[in-house]
Design a protein around this motif. Structure first.
Motif, PDB file in Angstrom:
ATOM      1  N   ALA A  58      -1.347   9.452  27.988  1.00  0.00           N
ATOM      2  CA  ALA A  58      -2.174   8.461  27.297  1.00  0.00           C
ATOM      3  C   ALA A  58      -2.669   9.022  25.966  1.00  0.00           C
ATOM      4  N   ALA A  59      -3.115  10.274  25.972  1.00  0.00           N
ATOM      5  CA  ALA A  59      -3.575  10.910  24.729  1.00  0.00           C
ATOM      6  C   ALA A  59      -2.425  11.024  23.732  1.00  0.00           C
ATOM      7  N   LEU A  60      -1.248  11.349  24.227  1.00  0.00           N
ATOM      8  CA  LEU A  60      -0.073  11.445  23.369  1.00  0.00           C
ATOM      9  C   LEU A  60       0.248  10.084  22.749  1.00  0.00           C
ATOM     10  N   GLY A  61       0.096   9.032  23.533  1.00  0.00           N
ATOM     11  CA  GLY A  61       0.312   7.680  23.011  1.00  0.00           C
ATOM     12  C   GLY A  61      -0.666   7.356  21.894  1.00  0.00           C
ATOM     13  N   VAL A  62      -1.927   7.726  22.078  1.00  0.00           N
ATOM     14  CA  VAL A  62      -2.941   7.501  21.040  1.00  0.00           C
ATOM     15  C   VAL A  62      -2.584   8.294  19.783  1.00  0.00           C
ATOM     16  N   LEU A  63      -2.162   9.536  19.968  1.00  0.00           N
ATOM     17  CA  LEU A  63      -1.778  10.374  18.824  1.00  0.00           C
ATOM     18  C   LEU A  63      -0.565   9.794  18.097  1.00  0.00           C
ATOM     19  N   ARG A  64       0.375   9.270  18.842  1.00  0.00           N
ATOM     20  CA  ARG A  64       1.565   8.675  18.214  1.00  0.00           C
ATOM     21  C   ARG A  64       1.182   7.438  17.402  1.00  0.00           C
ATOM     22  N   GLN A  65       0.263   6.622  17.941  1.00  0.00           N
ATOM     23  CA  GLN A  65      -0.200   5.450  17.204  1.00  0.00           C
ATOM     24  C   GLN A  65      -0.915   5.879  15.923  1.00  0.00           C
ATOM     25  N   ALA A  66      -1.767   6.895  16.035  1.00  0.00           N
ATOM     26  CA  ALA A  66      -2.484   7.391  14.855  1.00  0.00           C
ATOM     27  C   ALA A  66      -1.498   7.931  13.825  1.00  0.00           C
ATOM     28  N   GLU A  67      -0.484   8.653  14.299  1.00  0.00           N
ATOM     29  CA  GLU A  67       0.535   9.190  13.382  1.00  0.00           C
ATOM     30  C   GLU A  67       1.261   8.049  12.676  1.00  0.00           C
ATOM     31  N   SER A  68       1.581   7.003  13.417  1.00  0.00           N
ATOM     32  CA  SER A  68       2.274   5.859  12.835  1.00  0.00           C
ATOM     33  C   SER A  68       1.407   5.193  11.764  1.00  0.00           C
ATOM     34  N   LYS A  69       0.121   5.018  12.062  1.00  0.00           N
ATOM     35  CA  LYS A  69      -0.792   4.412  11.084  1.00  0.00           C
ATOM     36  C   LYS A  69      -0.913   5.301   9.847  1.00  0.00           C
ATOM     37  N   LEU A  70      -0.992   6.609  10.059  1.00  0.00           N
ATOM     38  CA  LEU A  70      -1.088   7.526   8.932  1.00  0.00           C
ATOM     39  C   LEU A  70       0.172   7.478   8.063  1.00  0.00           C
ATOM     40  N   LYS A  71       1.336   7.383   8.709  1.00  0.00           N
ATOM     41  CA  LYS A  71       2.585   7.294   7.953  1.00  0.00           C
ATOM     42  C   LYS A  71       2.596   6.028   7.096  1.00  0.00           C
ATOM     43  N   LEU A  72       2.180   4.897   7.702  1.00  0.00           N
ATOM     44  CA  LEU A  72       2.140   3.642   6.947  1.00  0.00           C
ATOM     45  C   LEU A  72       1.156   3.741   5.784  1.00  0.00           C
ATOM     46  N   SER A  73       0.005   4.347   6.047  1.00  0.00           N
ATOM     47  CA  SER A  73      -1.003   4.520   4.997  1.00  0.00           C
ATOM     48  C   SER A  73      -0.464   5.396   3.877  1.00  0.00           C
ATOM     49  N   LEU A  74       0.219   6.479   4.245  1.00  0.00           N
ATOM     50  CA  LEU A  74       0.799   7.375   3.245  1.00  0.00           C
ATOM     51  C   LEU A  74       1.849   6.648   2.419  1.00  0.00           C
ATOM     52  N   GLN A  75       2.693   5.867   3.076  1.00  0.00           N
ATOM     53  CA  GLN A  75       3.719   5.106   2.349  1.00  0.00           C
ATOM     54  C   GLN A  75       3.072   4.114   1.386  1.00  0.00           C
ATOM     55  N   SER A  76       2.001   3.469   1.833  1.00  0.00           N
ATOM     56  CA  SER A  76       1.287   2.523   0.984  1.00  0.00           C
ATOM     57  C   SER A  76       0.678   3.235  -0.226  1.00  0.00           C
ATOM     58  N   GLU A  77       0.057   4.386   0.032  1.00  0.00           N
ATOM     59  CA  GLU A  77      -0.539   5.167  -1.059  1.00  0.00           C
ATOM     60  C   GLU A  77       0.530   5.632  -2.040  1.00  0.00           C
ATOM     61  N   GLN A  78       1.674   6.051  -1.522  1.00  0.00           N
ATOM     62  CA  GLN A  78       2.753   6.501  -2.396  1.00  0.00           C
ATOM     63  C   GLN A  78       3.275   5.339  -3.243  1.00  0.00           C
ATOM     64  N   ALA A  79       3.380   4.165  -2.630  1.00  0.00           N
ATOM     65  CA  ALA A  79       3.848   2.986  -3.373  1.00  0.00           C
ATOM     66  C   ALA A  79       2.841   2.621  -4.462  1.00  0.00           C
ATOM     67  N   GLN A  80       1.549   2.679  -4.134  1.00  0.00           N
ATOM     68  CA  GLN A  80       0.527   2.393  -5.133  1.00  0.00           C
ATOM     69  C   GLN A  80       0.565   3.415  -6.254  1.00  0.00           C
ATOM     70  N   SER A  81       0.743   4.668  -5.885  1.00  0.00           N
ATOM     71  CA  SER A  81       0.804   5.725  -6.894  1.00  0.00           C
ATOM     72  C   SER A  81       2.004   5.521  -7.805  1.00  0.00           C
ATOM     73  N   LEU A  82       3.141   5.159  -7.232  1.00  0.00           N
ATOM     74  CA  LEU A  82       4.333   4.896  -8.024  1.00  0.00           C
ATOM     75  C   LEU A  82       4.087   3.711  -8.950  1.00  0.00           C
ATOM     76  N   GLY A  83       3.457   2.666  -8.420  1.00  0.00           N
ATOM     77  CA  GLY A  83       3.138   1.495  -9.236  1.00  0.00           C
ATOM     78  C   GLY A  83       2.215   1.855 -10.389  1.00  0.00           C
ATOM     79  N   LYS A  84       1.227   2.696 -10.123  1.00  0.00           N
ATOM     80  CA  LYS A  84       0.305   3.120 -11.183  1.00  0.00           C
ATOM     81  C   LYS A  84       1.024   3.981 -12.208  1.00  0.00           C
ATOM     82  N   SER A  85       1.928   4.829 -11.746  1.00  0.00           N
ATOM     83  CA  SER A  85       2.692   5.665 -12.671  1.00  0.00           C
ATOM     84  C   SER A  85       3.560   4.795 -13.578  1.00  0.00           C
ATOM     85  N   GLU A  86       4.188   3.794 -13.002  1.00  0.00           N
ATOM     86  CA  GLU A  86       5.016   2.891 -13.800  1.00  0.00           C
ATOM     87  C   GLU A  86       4.154   2.111 -14.792  1.00  0.00           C
ATOM     88  N   LEU A  87       2.988   1.660 -14.348  1.00  0.00           N
ATOM     89  CA  LEU A  87       2.078   0.940 -15.234  1.00  0.00           C
ATOM     90  C   LEU A  87       1.632   1.841 -16.384  1.00  0.00           C
TER      91      LEU A  87
END
Length: 167
Positions: A58-87
């Protein structure tokens, strides 16, 4: 005496003494009780291992969900950073054009070796410098608006607009 499997575990030779037979019987009873206690303890341990394994899963499942959310957040931040760099690259490009014009016309005025600058030429150069500076200022103002909007501090003026008159 027979063991758990039905096979003999102890022999008593004949003639036997009553005390020896009783001692062996007591010992076998104690061994059986110990075996039962051991089996019971083993079952309790297995149950505890199963319970803890489920908790870890169960703890591993929670950690996997948190990792997935962090990956999505990181991808979003990277996309925003790329957008700002292009701007930023576009803004720098857009600012270079009016600033080059300002410098060019200022050099014309600076390097004019005539005794008196032709008023038409002066008016044209200063008008071009003014227009280029206003264009650059508009770009900087737009960037400031984007920065305020990004920070949530942009005051919007919401009102009805006649679309036909905006063209």
């Amino acid at each position: 005496f027979l063991g758990h499997s039905g096979f003999p575990v102890s022999f008593v030779a004949k003639p036997f003494e009553k005390a020896e037979l009783l001692n062996r019987a007591r010992n076998l009873i104690q061994v059986r009780q110990f075996d039962r206690a051991l089996v019971s303890a083993n079952q309790r341990l297995e149950a505890e291992v199963t319970r803890r394994t489920q908790q870890l899963e169960a703890a591993l499942g929670v950690l996997r969900q948190a990792e997935s959310k962090l990956k999505l957040s990181l991808q979003s931040e990277q996309a925003q950073s790329l957008g700002k760099s292009e701007l930023l690259a576009n803004v720098v490009h857009e600012l270079r054009t009016p600033l080059t014009a300002v410098l060019g016309f200022a050099e014309i005025l600076r390097d004019d070796t005539g005794d008196a600058i032709d008023r038409v030429k002066l008016r044209e150069c200063t008008g071009n410098i003014h227009a280029a500076a206003e264009h650059a200022l508009g770009i900087v103002g737009g960037m400031l608006d984007i920065a305020r909007a990004d920070a949530g501090k942009l005051d919007l003026d919401l009102r009805e607009v006649d679309v036909e008159q905006t063209a």
